[in-house]
Design an enzyme around this catalytic site. Structure first.
Site, PDB file in Angstrom:
ATOM      1  N   ASP A  75     -15.938 -29.223 -40.087  1.00 36.26           N
ATOM      2  CA  ASP A  75     -15.030 -30.246 -39.497  1.00 36.26           C
ATOM      3  C   ASP A  75     -15.728 -30.564 -38.170  1.00 36.26           C
ATOM      4  OD1 ASP A  75     -13.123 -31.857 -38.543  1.00 36.26           O
ATOM      5  OD2 ASP A  75     -11.621 -30.286 -38.808  1.00 36.26           O
TER       6      ASP A  75
ATOM      7  N   CYS B 234     -11.009 -38.709 -36.559  1.00 40.08           N
ATOM      8  CA  CYS B 234     -11.553 -37.743 -37.489  1.00 40.08           C
ATOM      9  C   CYS B 234     -12.055 -38.653 -38.743  1.00 40.08           C
ATOM     10  CB  CYS B 234     -10.208 -37.109 -38.144  1.00 40.08           C
ATOM     11  SG  CYS B 234      -8.751 -38.023 -38.742  1.00 40.08           S
TER      12      CYS B 234
ATOM     13  N   HIS C 179      -5.588 -35.789 -41.588  1.00 36.85           N
ATOM     14  CA  HIS C 179      -7.048 -35.440 -40.975  1.00 36.85           C
ATOM     15  C   HIS C 179      -7.997 -35.694 -42.035  1.00 36.85           C
ATOM     16  CE1 HIS C 179      -9.507 -33.467 -38.358  1.00 36.85           C
ATOM     17  NE2 HIS C 179      -9.645 -32.535 -38.897  1.00 36.85           N
TER      18      HIS C 179
END
Lengths: 304, 655
Positions: free
Chosen positions: B473, B413, B457
């Site tokens: 995302d 991430c 995250h």
């Protein structure tokens, strides 16, 4: 029959043995509690006179046995002798077959002779040659020990000492009593003049009455606290036995009875405790011997 | 039973007592010993062993001067080691060492009692490090052992064996229970520690930080420590909706994304419509100011504020477990009215980095005039080309974004969000990195969502002219499983992950969840018993608006009641012995006499006392005899009638 009679007896004896009220009361309490008495003292302080006076005043038969190293059990208990006329063995009862036995200087005799007497005391009966003969009732032994000359003696072992309900010391009279003794009439004459105050089964009745004196739970708590203290305190090498506890309670009952009460109070226990426990307790030999005395024991145990 | 008074200062300690004291000390300091530097821990253990050896051999103890020397030397050593004697680490070490030396020095029973008592103090210091259930149980065990030591020290006469002190210590703990409950429930609560914890007490707390450089999230993902727990009122949203917003990072220097030091606050909550999600968050201490909420928060808990970039910040760092009610709304976009200054900041790029990415951005810009199309194409690229989601990416050099996008194409991430945000900015779209947690584990036992550090995250936000900030995302584009089913399913099984996060062992997993549920309750009801909770508890008892004065009265009454319960338990046996009513009356009578100067001895019989007192105060003689006679008749004469008792009362009242 009530406590006045026994107090009257005490008064009579007080007139003969002067200045020993406490010891005389204890001796009578011991008798009422059906126990036996050990007097430990020097010769000539009136042990025999006391025994004799008690027997006479209570209307009891009295025998004296002088214990010596060659005394045999048969000399105490009695012996069977062959009778030619009847062609049978006849039992000649020894001096123990009486109401009050004075066993003088009991520690001079051999353990064999001692145990003959002590067994009679415990069982209230005599077994010789396979036959058991009951002793007369009441049966009361006053044994004396001479503490100062221990050479050639057989001191009573602790287990035997336990059979005596009380141990007392007479001690010297105080100066007033001594003067009265010296200026007064001869003791033997007085003893001869002593009248029996009680008769027959009177004493047995009194003994039964003593058993009926009540000991409430609160008092039993106190007795138990005393016993427990002797068992846990480091001052004593052994605690008191259950038999000692029973003796203490019975003696306290007798004392309460003589005080005219039908119940035991802690003061009764305290009055009889030194005489009841002093020969049963041994100090552990710590740094603090004085705290091992019965008097100190009484001070250390709170009344619950 | 009146035993002789204890001579505290003369009776020497015997071996048995030394053993139990040493055991209590070692147990209470075991956790500290493991934390201390080796030389200190070794010294403490050696000291204790020496004391045990000396006790076993009945050898004389070392002299005072030697001990003083060792004490000063150790204190100097601690000063050198920690540069201070204060603070949590140094202070606790000093306490442990000095107690061990005290043990070595302890000769008498009095020293023993002192040591055991100080042991309780040592016990408390363990809570500076941990306040879990296990620590609580461990400390309970220590407390029990210390009480065993105290009981053991009281046996002067006949040693009954270990069973009796062990049982008696347990009984004492049980008897203390009512008082403990009253003090816990009613003692005025103060938010936070009363005297301030030592400054180093918060070292080693993990959590998100205000910057993100390569590898910083990676280490967080390795940790299965609990970040926070959320209890929903109503249905728990689907996993892809669970974006827990944390630090928002604006500034990039080529390596590290950082959050600005200063962000404007939102004074009023954004007005939005639609259903809200209501939940309660219990956040573990992390020594930073972020509070976590689902995107987007529409309220703020007390003593916290919401920034313009939707960070929820507490006014003070979160240093103890904090619980707050939250509500959120799943917004498509917000902040369309952000100022030019802010947007400029969201476009800044470090000079001289990532030329290839700048080139790609320029090309993208050329192809798409529409921002949304551009974003879609980038996400398409991530999705369709050979990008891999992995926790062990290759190391990147100076042009990190270039190397990631064009060469390695392996990352997780933080790589994706960083590269994506860089690309957006290069293409002229305001963008920023948002860090936080995604997903979480639903605990079916306690019905709450458990968010571990491993759920950390990072994602991105881009700003569109027409709508405002929108969440994008990029990781979800590469690895949809990460968002839908959690991190464990998104990673190849060779990647290192905490065992409980991966959850291959069903039985272990369910055990773990049960245990976490117990911990959660412990946190909620024991550690989380805050002033607020206390107030609510009291108002449920009918004490609204409890001032501290009311609380104090309640505390005294409650403690009195608790002591009464304890005393009844203890004295029940005692009362059976000394308890009848006559005795109570007589005792009162004796106390009255004591005020007159007539004191009954404990071993003095009542009749003997009455006679003695009558001798001292002849004018009272008749009264004394009358009362005592009646008392003796009841207590020793066995007259149990009510009349007798009444007569005793009457006679006592005569004077």
């Amino acid at each position: 029959m009530n406590h006045h009679d026994i107090n009257a007896v005490a008064g009579q004896i007080n007139n003969i043995i002067l200045g020993k009220q406490q010891q005389i009361r204890l001796a009578l309490a011991c008798l009422l509690a059906r126990g036996h008495l050990l007097i430990e003292d020097l010769p000539g302080v009136g042990k025999t006179t006391l025994a004799h006076a008690i027997a006479t005043a209570l209307g009891l038969r009295f025998q004296r046995v002088q214990f010596t190293s060659d005394l045999l059990p048969a000399d105490i208990l009695g012996v069977s002798v062959y009778n030619r006329d009847s062609a049978r063995f006849e039992f000649h009862p020894g001096p123990v077959f009486t109401n009050v036995v004075l066993a003088d200087e009991v520690n001079r005799a051999t353990p064999r002779a001692q145990s003959a007497l002590l067994e009679a005391m415990e069982e209230n009966q005599v077994t010789t040659e396979g036959e058991t003969r009951p002793l007369p009732q009441p049966f009361f032994v006053i044994a004396t020990q001479n503490p100062s000359h221990q050479i050639g003696t057989f001191p009573l072992p602790e287990s035997q000492l336990d059979r005596f309900l009380m141990r007392i010391e007479l001690g010297y009279p105080d100066s007033a009593a001594e003067r009265a003794l010296l200026s007064g009439t001869d003791r033997r004459t007085l003893l001869g003049e002593l009248k029996a105050r009680l008769a027959g089964d009177d004493l047995l009745q009194l003994q039964r009455a003593v058993t009926a004196v009540r000991a409430e739970p609160a008092l039993l708590d106190y007795v138990q606290a005393l016993l427990r203290h002797t068992r846990v305190s480091p001052d004593f090498s052994h605690g008191l036995s259950p038999r000692a506890g029973l003796s203490l309670l019975q003696a306290a009952r007798a004392w309460a009875y003589m005080d005219g009460r039908d119940h035991v109070v802690p003061e009764d226990v305290q009055a009889v405790l030194p005489a009841v426990v002093s020969h049963r307790l041994t100090a552990s030999g710590g740094e603090n011997v004085s705290s091992a005395s019965p008097a100190a024991l009484l001070l250390q145990v709170a009344i619950p | 039973m009146a035993l002789k008074p204890l001579k505290l200062d003369v009776r020497p300690l015997i071996a048995r007592e030394v053993y139990v004291l040493a055991a209590g000390f070692v147990l209470a300091s075991a956790a500290h010993l493991l934390r201390m530097p080796n030389w200190l821990g070794g010294l403490v253990v050696a000291t204790v062993l020496l004391r045990i050896y000396l006790a076993a051999r009945d050898q004389p103890l070392p002299g005072k001067w030697l001990l003083a020397l060792v004490a000063f030397g150790t204190a100097a050593g601690i000063l050198l080691e920690y540069r201070t004697l204060l603070g949590r680490e140094a202070g606790v070490s000093l306490l442990v060492v000095m107690l061990s030396l005290k043990l070595l020095e302890g000769r008498s029973q009095r020293d023993g009692i002192l040591l055991a008592t100080l042991g309780f103090f040592l016990l408390v210091t363990n809570f500076l490090y941990s306040q879990t259930i296990l620590t609580g149980l461990y400390m309970l065990g220590c407390a029990w052992l210390l009480i065993v030591a105290l009981v053991t020290l009281q046996f002067t006469v006949r040693w009954p064996g270990w069973k009796i002190p062990a049982l008696r210590a347990g009984a004492l703990l049980v008897q203390a229970l009512p008082l403990m409950l009253v003090l816990f429930l009613l003692f005025p609560r103060i938010q936070g520690p009363l005297w301030g914890l030592p400054h180093d007490a918060y070292a080693g707390l993990t959590g998100l930080s205000d910057n993100m450089s390569p590898g910083s999230l990676n280490s967080l993902i390795q940790s299965d420590a609990v970040a926070f727990r959320a209890e929903f009122r109503g249905r728990i949203p689907e996993a892809p909706a669970l974006y827990w917003r944390g630090p928002v990072l604006w500034d990039y220097d080529g390596q590290t994304w950082t959050a600005p030091r200063f962000v404007f606050n939102v004074n009023e909550m954004p007005e939005t419509a639609g259903p809200t999600i209501e939940y309660t968050v219990t956040v573990e201490p992390h020594n930073k100011r972020w509070l976590f909420a689902l995107e987007m928060p529409v309220m703020r808990p007390p003593s916290s504020f919401l920034t313009r970039d939707m960070q929820l910040l507490s006014t003070t760092p979160v240093r103890s477990r904090m619980r707050y009610d939250m509500s959120s709304r799943l917004l498509p976009a917000y902040g369309a009215d952000d100022t030019e200054v802010m947007l400029q900041r969201a476009l800044q790029l470090p000079k001289g980095y990532n030329p290839r990415t700048l080139q790609l951005a320029a090309e993208l810009r050329r192809r798409h005039s529409d921002d949304r199309r551009l974003v879609d194409e980038v996400l398409q690229t991530f999705r369709n080309e050979n990008y891999v989601y992995t926790l062990s990416p290759p190391l990147l050099g100076q042009h990190a974004v270039d190397e990631f996008l064009f060469d390695t194409r392996r990352g997780f991430c933080e790589h994706y969000s960083s590269a994506f945000t860089f690309l957006m900015r290069a293409a002229g779209i305001p963008a920023r990195v948002v860090t936080g947690y995604q997903g979480g584990q639903i605990n079916p036992v306690g019905e709450y969502v458990l968010i571990r550090q491993a759920d950390a995250h990072a994602w991105a936000e881009v700003w569109f002219q027409d709508s405002g900030w929108v969440r994008v995302d990029p990781t979800a584009a590469v690895s949809p499983a990460r968002v839908e089913r959690g991190i464990a399913s998104a990673l190849p099984s060779t990647d290192p992950l905490p065992i409980f996060v991966r959850g291959n062992f069903a039985a272990l997993q369910s055990l773990r969840l049960t245990w976490d549920s117990i911990t959660y309750s412990w946190n909620q009801w024991v550690l989380g018993y805050s002033p607020e909770r206390q107030r609510r508890f009291l108002s449920s008892l009918g004490f609204d608006d409890a001032t501290w004065q009311k609380l104090a009265v309640l505390l005294v009454v409650g403690a009195g009641l608790a002591l009464l319960i304890g005393a009844t338990l203890v004295l029940r046996d005692l009362r059976a012995v000394r308890g009848d009513a006559a005795r109570a009356l007589y005792d009162r009578f004796c106390r009255r006499l004591a005020r007159l100067g007539l004191r009954a001895g404990a071993a003095e019989g009542p009749l003997a006392f009455a006679e003695r007192a009558a001798g001292l105060r002849p004018e009272l003689a008749a009264w004394l005899r009358a009362v005592t006679g009646q008392y003796v008749a009841i207590r020793y004469g066995g007259d149990r009638s009510v009349l007798a008792l009444r007569e005793l009362k009457r006679r006592i009242k005569e004077k």
